[in-house]
Each structure stands twice: as C-alpha cells, then as structure tokens.
Design an enzyme around this catalytic site. Structure first.
Site: not given
Length: 347
Positions: A234, A259, A309
């Site tokens: 991430d 996110s 994502q």
C-alpha cells in the site's frame, strides 16, 4: 496462543510491532500504540496487515493466506487502539476462511475496516498441487544499482509518499526503477523517471524489501511475511493512479487520495526480507476513482502475488496549492495522499 516477540529499538522490530496484536478476548485482538501521535490517521496498509494477522491467529499454522479482500469504511484514529474481531466462516479440508471487523472506540464504537481472508493448505501438505504457469517479469535493473526512493524520488511521486518512505527508510528499502523518459513515439528524452510507457499504458516499477528480520521473527508472528508484504503493497499503490503518474509531470502535493478497497492474492511462497519487484499500472480513472492493478515478483522472475485497489483521487481546487491537513475526529476527509481510512462521501 501466539507469544509476541520482545520489543526492541531496532527499526525493523518497530515495524513488526506496528502490525503486532495482543489478545483481547476469544477471537479478538488489539493493536499496540505504534503509530506516531502527530499522524492524522492510521496508514491503510498497516490496518490491512493487522487484520490479516488477526485472521491468521485463528488458523492452523500449516495453512497460509492465499487471498484477502478488504473495504475501508472510516479512517483510523492513531490515538486509539484498534480491536480486530474474527469470525470463523469456514474450516474445510483444504481451505479456511475468516472475516475480520476492525473497530475503534469513539462517541460510539465504530467499524472502520472489513476484511475477508482465505487460507489454504501449503503445497507440502497437498498430494497433487496441479499445473503451474505465470506471466513473465520484464527485465529490470538490479536494485543495488538504483538510488533510494527517499533520496531521488521520481517527479510524479506525491510528497506525501516521500514523507512516509522517509519515516520507514531504516526498516524498508524501497527503490524506483529508473525508466527512460519516452514520448509516445520517438527516442527517450529528458531525465530518467519512475514511469515506463508500455502498450497497456504507464507502468511504475518499484523494488522493495524489509531490511533484515530479527532471528525467529516468523516463528512468533503467524503469516509474518504475508502481513509485511500486505503493508508494503500500500506504500506506493495509489500514486500509480494519479494524473501525474500518467504524464510524468512533477507532483506539487495538491489534491487528495484515499483507498476505498484493497485485494491481494498470494500465488507462491514469498519472503518480505528478499527483494521484490512491484509492477503497478492503472487501467482506468473515472468519476474520481482510480483502479490500480499490480504484480509482485521475486528477483528471479517468479510471480508471488497480485494486488488490486480502487482509490478516490481528487485534484487540488487551486493548481499548485497544497491542501492543509484536516484534524481528527470532526471531519471525515484525509490528508493528501495519506492512504488512511476515510468515510467515502455520499451525494
């Protein structure tokens, strides 16, 4: 019950402590105060890693995670511990499935993150593992030939990413692959950047690894390597969906990103303290949402994981202006590119 490693002052041990959990109740675990209190929110990758760790603590050790799917609901308050409650959905012959809900205290107890993770029997416990194929890794310069990301970040990298990488530089070694600046047609021009143009669009490639794990760390922390790779995954991901990523233009820090969800598939065994090449591309940006596809390869070209994502990315209202941090807890917005959990806006 898992015994936690004794805490130490080493940067890597502090990284491990940042995803470690303590028992709170049957099938419930609580995070440790490992987030700087001057931070405005908890890093999203840390929450994913902690939720995966909580699920792993309720699964037999001979089973390893092979996939996870998570949704960010609210941002995490760094001043409060996070409790991870695990629900045992399935205990099958080959697969084990867990659901994890992350909650924090506040005016009322609030769910900030949901995760579903599936675990499988390891290859050595499966009599017939089946066929094997993968997409190949494109050649890349060796990481030791590249500068540290915090020392020479490519122009398109958001300043918030550089700050985060600076905070963890003693624990995480991360280096952008320096790609020639290539126009749509013609020879390379300009200084090297961190973006390569391919037939499927711009690609960012990053080498990363945890510098050196303490001896016996994996024996004390279940699924430690998978949790650390989830954390690492991430760090640079949302940057690959920003407009600056596609143009290679300098990123002045304006705008914001958050996110919305995070999914990973672990294909083959991996080690977080060995060099991994992270290949990231964004096939779509629409309605303020960027979708990012990514692959993680070992240095020998073995594909070990895939990541997807979606993030909400908003351009700055005033070109060139850096938006100020928004304090907790009154406003659900987040700092620019902080990758912290936030409540999505509704129309």
């Amino acid at each position: 019950m898992t015994t936690a490693l004794p805490r130490s002052g080493s940067p890597v041990q502090r990284l491990i402590d940042s995803i470690a959990l303590d028992p709170a109740a049957p099938d419930a675990f609580r995070s440790r105060p490992a987030v700087p209190l001057d931070a405005s929110a908890v890093f999203g990758g840390q929450i994913v890693a902690q939720a995966l760790s909580a699920a792993a603590r309720t699964v037999p050790r001979e089973r390893e995670p092979h996939s996870l799917h998570g949704y960010f609901l609210y941002r995490g308050d760094p001043a409060a511990p996070i409790t991870y409650r695990v629900e045992r959905l399935r205990d099958g012959h080959s697969f084990t499935v867990r659901r994890v809900v992350a909650v924090q205290p506040g005016r009322a107890e609030q769910e900030i993150f949901h995760l579903t993770a599936s675990f499988k029997s390891t290859p050595r416990t499966v009599s017939r593992p089946g066929a094997n194929h993968q997409d190949p890794m494109e050649s890349a310069p060796a990481p030791h030939r590249l500068p540290l990301a915090v020392d020479e970040p490519p122009a398109h990298v958001h300043p918030g990413v550089v700050r985060r990488l600076s905070e963890v530089r003693d624990a995480i070694d991360l280096r952008y692959v320096r790609e020639p600046s290539t126009p749509p047609s013609g020879p390379p021009s300009g200084p090297p950047s961190g973006v390569r143009t391919s037939g499927s669009g711009p690609v960012t490639r990053v080498w990363f690894r945890v510098r050196e794990l303490p001896p016996g760390a994996a024996a004390h922390e279940p699924a430690l390597h998978h949790c650390l790779v989830a954390y690492l995954s991430d760090l640079t991901l949302l940057d690959s969906g920003s407009p600056c990523h596609r143009t290679g233009s300098p990123n002045d820090g304006s705008g914001s990103a958050v996110s919305l969800d995070h999914a990973m598939w672990f294909h083959r065994p991996l080690s977080a303290d060995e060099w991994l090449l992270y290949e990231q591309r964004s096939p779509s940006f629409a309605d303020g949402r960027a979708l990012i596809h990514a692959r993680i390869y070992q240095a020998d070209g073995t594909l070990v994981a895939s990541v997807v994502q979606e993030g909400a990315i908003r351009l700055g209202r005033t070109p060139g202006a850096v938006q100020q941090a928004v304090p907790l807890p009154d406003d659900p917005e987040i700092d620019p590119f902080s990758w912290a959990v936030a409540k999505p806006e509704t129309d």
